[in-house]
Motif scaffolding. Structure first.
Motif, short mmCIF file in Angstrom:
data_model
loop_
_atom_site.label_atom_id
_atom_site.label_comp_id
_atom_site.label_asym_id
_atom_site.label_seq_id
_atom_site.Cartn_x
_atom_site.Cartn_y
_atom_site.Cartn_z
N SER A 126 18.69 -12.13 15.22
CA SER A 126 19.14 -11.30 16.33
C SER A 126 20.41 -11.89 16.91
O SER A 126 20.74 -13.06 16.68
CB SER A 126 18.07 -11.22 17.43
OG SER A 126 17.93 -12.49 18.05
N THR A 127 21.11 -11.08 17.70
CA THR A 127 22.29 -11.58 18.39
C THR A 127 21.93 -12.70 19.34
O THR A 127 22.70 -13.65 19.51
CB THR A 127 22.98 -10.42 19.14
OG1 THR A 127 23.35 -9.41 18.20
CG2 THR A 127 24.23 -10.90 19.87
N SER A 137 23.31 -15.78 8.88
CA SER A 137 22.96 -14.41 9.30
C SER A 137 22.33 -13.58 8.18
O SER A 137 22.23 -12.36 8.31
CB SER A 137 24.21 -13.71 9.83
OG SER A 137 25.18 -13.57 8.80
N MET A 189 20.01 -10.77 9.03
CA MET A 189 20.53 -9.68 9.86
C MET A 189 21.25 -8.71 8.92
O MET A 189 22.46 -8.79 8.73
CB MET A 189 21.47 -10.23 10.94
CG MET A 189 20.79 -11.17 11.91
SD MET A 189 21.93 -11.94 13.09
CE MET A 189 22.50 -10.51 14.02
N GLN A 193 24.78 -4.80 9.92
CA GLN A 193 24.65 -6.13 10.50
C GLN A 193 25.36 -7.15 9.61
O GLN A 193 25.57 -6.94 8.41
CB GLN A 193 23.18 -6.49 10.67
CG GLN A 193 22.50 -5.74 11.81
CD GLN A 193 21.09 -6.25 12.03
OE1 GLN A 193 20.26 -6.29 11.11
NE2 GLN A 193 20.79 -6.65 13.26
N THR A 214 28.37 -10.13 14.65
CA THR A 214 26.95 -9.85 14.42
C THR A 214 26.70 -8.45 13.87
O THR A 214 25.68 -8.21 13.23
CB THR A 214 26.15 -10.04 15.72
OG1 THR A 214 26.77 -9.30 16.77
CG2 THR A 214 26.10 -11.52 16.09
N ARG A 215 27.58 -7.51 14.15
CA ARG A 215 27.46 -6.19 13.52
C ARG A 215 28.84 -5.53 13.49
O ARG A 215 29.73 -5.87 14.29
CB ARG A 215 26.47 -5.29 14.25
CG ARG A 215 26.83 -4.92 15.66
CD ARG A 215 25.89 -3.82 16.20
NE ARG A 215 26.08 -3.60 17.62
CZ ARG A 215 27.05 -2.83 18.14
NH1 ARG A 215 27.93 -2.24 17.34
NH2 ARG A 215 27.15 -2.66 19.45
#
Length: 606
Positions: free
Chosen positions: A124-125, A165, A168, A195, A287-288
């Motif tokens: 997650s962020t 990551s 994600m 993501q 992050t995305r």
């Protein structure tokens, strides 16, 4: 499709000259800002400031237990982990699923792949925020890895904390997306949100195979989406759709202060611009990303063949014909990928096309094929033939399993997702140990009739020392105006807009991770290859002495790298860096602001 087969830049730029002589501090003074008072060095295990076990435990609790102490699977050659790694070492999906490994095992006399001390396996962020805050507060070396494909060794570092990551990886399609804060300013458009841990095969599977649209991404399916966007990024069809970075509509990024920021054309626009080609791992942790999607052409296809000349004179004539044919028939948005010119007097054709059917593509090449067949000094060692398929199946793993087995290679592990495949021609990069690698953008002016002979002479002289491949999709000259405009609004060196191709020269050996059983890299061969590649590059640079280089496919030892990678955009990038990361928390080799630090990123030098 064999992609990664480059070149010193000598771009005279007053701003960059000040950087090279005065360090990043001079750059920030030039932008009207001062360097923040900052720590002078980062800590390593054993240093007084290294976090205690209790502090690491607090971070572990904050990220839901997803903090791991990393050890290479090759640390113990008798272990089950080592045997399993040896079994799968040519499987890029396996390598990507191990935070202690990177897709490149090292570079001769430059770096070797060694794991970070700890990794936060972010889901997650919030996990990313926790890792960034912990690294900043404890003066740690921080590393970011999604796909882990960096040739330059930026995806790991000994004694560091890794933000990993991989998990994600959600992909979401949008019929009508408007960036936050741009309501009423920009029209809604089809898009995809990805993501930062997703690979391009994940994006293509969702957008093209199942969604019937196209997103401009990378050629190698296992490259991370976030890393490619931040490096600028090219795919096989960039001549039509522009760079991957130019398709970015919005990003979420955690900056050095631990703040989660939205970056788009209306909110944090300078950060948004910097993300688009300013280099991964320098401005924050993305992050995305949300990328525009395009109507899908009816067909994608490839053109493959090989021709060998019987003499040096015949080969020079073949090079001249190939260059002239490209200028007259292929220098347009339909065509991408490469022609390779080799020391054995052979021409290898491995190109792709879009917007043409198989018959149309074959017709385009007919004059060239007829010219070759009419001359006894050439042998067609592989027929020059077109293959086309419905574009929606271009990354369709099941389609290839049924109709062209072997073209794509599966993730061979039990339970692996069926869509996780890579092009067979890309498998040579998996775990490779780089001997040398160089790139240079070739300006379209060299295709003018009165300049082609100079280009041909340089190409022929180059091939007396080493192979060189012209990646036509990695130069945007000849692209549509819309693609050029979008790509111009990125941080990538503006030379890409006027280049008809990116020239690439490279050499590599088998995987050579530290501790891996076997003889290890042959350093004598590696240095000999590097010498030959340097000589070949020098011949090519005679006609492009100021050539820039693509940041993700370039020489680790690149001179004047600020100008080579970003040209006149570097001063603007330095200002973005100063605004969002004044203390230099984010460091990568030859990244924006790295002049301020020692080569290993641990000691401030300015």
């Amino acid at each position: 499709m064999n992609r990664r087969d480059v070149l010193k830049a000598a771009f005279a730029l007053p701003f960059v000259s000040s950087v090279m002589t005065g360090g990043i501090a001079s750059a920030f003074v030039a932008t009207g800002k001062k360097v923040a008072s900052a720590f002078r060095s980062r800590v390593r295990p054993g240093d007084p400031g290294w976090p205690s076990l209790a502090e690491w435990d607090r971070l572990k609790n904050e990220v839901g237990g997803r903090l791991f102490k990393l050890t290479s699977p090759f640390a113990d050659s008798n272990s089950a982990a080592c045997q399993n790694a040896l079994k799968h070492i040519k499987n890029p999906f396996f390598i990507g699923d191990d935070p202690a490994l990177t897709q490149t095992s090292g570079w001769a006399d430059a770096w070797v792949s060694r794991p970070s001390a700890y990794a936060v396996a972010a889901e997650s962020t919030a996990d990313v925020v926790a890792a960034v805050n912990f690294a900043r507060e404890h003066h740690l070396r921080l590393v970011v890895k999604g796909g882990g494909h960096s040739y330059q060794g930026t995806s790991d570092a000994p004694d560091s904390l890794l933000v990993w990551s991989r998990h994600m990886n959600k992909v979401t399609l949008h019929d009508a997306f408007v960036a936050q804060g741009c309501e009423g300013v920009h029209a809604a458009q089809p898009a995809v949100t990805v993501q930062s841990g997703a690979m391009w095969i994940d994006a293509y599977d969702a957008v093209t195979t199942h969604g019937g649209r196209y997103v401009q991404g990378g050629g190698c399916t296992t490259v991370g989406v976030a890393g490619l966007i931040q490096s600028g990024g090219f795919g096989s069809f960039s001549k039509q759709f522009g760079t991957a970075a130019s398709g970015l509509i919005e990003a979420e990024i955690v900056t050095a202060d631990g703040v989660v920021r939205i970056a788009n054309a209306c909110t944090n626009p300078e950060l948004f611009w910097g993300i688009k080609g300013g280099g991964g791992g320098s401005l924050g942790v993305v992050t995305r990303l949300t990328l525009r999607t395009h109507d899908l052409p009816m067909f994608f296809g490839g053109m493959f063949g090989e021709i060998k000349a019987s003499s040096d004179d015949a080969y020079r004539a073949l090079i001249a014909k190939a260059i002239d044919f490209y200028q007259g028939h292929l220098f347009n948005p339909h065509w991408g990928e490469q022609m390779s010119f080799r020391p054995d007097n052979s021409l290898h054709i491995s190109m792709v096309f879009q917007g043409l059917d198989q018959q149309g593509a074959q017709a385009v090449w007919a004059p060239f094929i007829d010219w070759v067949h009419a001359r006894k000094e050439y042998v067609v060692t592989r027929p020059v033939q077109a293959l086309a398929i419905p574009a929606q199946h271009f990354w369709d793993a099941d389609f290839f399993r049924q109709h062209a087995p072997g073209v794509m290679v599966d993730d061979d592990r039990d339970g692996a997702p069926r869509n996780h495949v890579l092009w067979a021609g890309d498998q040579g990069q998996v775990g490779w140990f780089i001997h040398s690698y160089k790139s240079a953008w070739m300006p379209a002016s060299l295709l003018q009739k009165d300049k082609q002979s100079q280009l041909v002479d340089a190409l022929f002289a180059c091939t007396r020392h080493w192979d060189v491949a012209f990646h036509y999709n990695k130069g945007l000259a000849g692209a549509p105006d819309e693609a050029l405009a979008a790509s111009r609004d990125t941080a990538t060196n503006p030379q890409v807009l006027d280049a008809f191709a990116l020239a690439i020269l490279g050499a590599s050996g088998d995987p050579a991770y530290p501790g891996m059983p076997g003889p290890g890299p042959n350093m004598a061969d590696a240095r000999d290859d590097a010498t030959h590649i340097a000589k070949a590059t020098d011949e090519l640079l005679k006609v492009v002495p100021d050539a820039g280089a693509y940041v993700s496919e370039s020489d680790y030892f690149q001179q004047d790298w600020q100008a080579a990678f970003w040209g006149t955009n570097y001063s603007r990038l330095a200002a973005v860096k100063q605004k969002y990361d004044p203390d230099g928390l984010f460091f990568v080799h030859h990244g924006v602001g790295s002049e301020a630090w020692s080569a290993d990123g641990f000691t401030r030098v300015t």
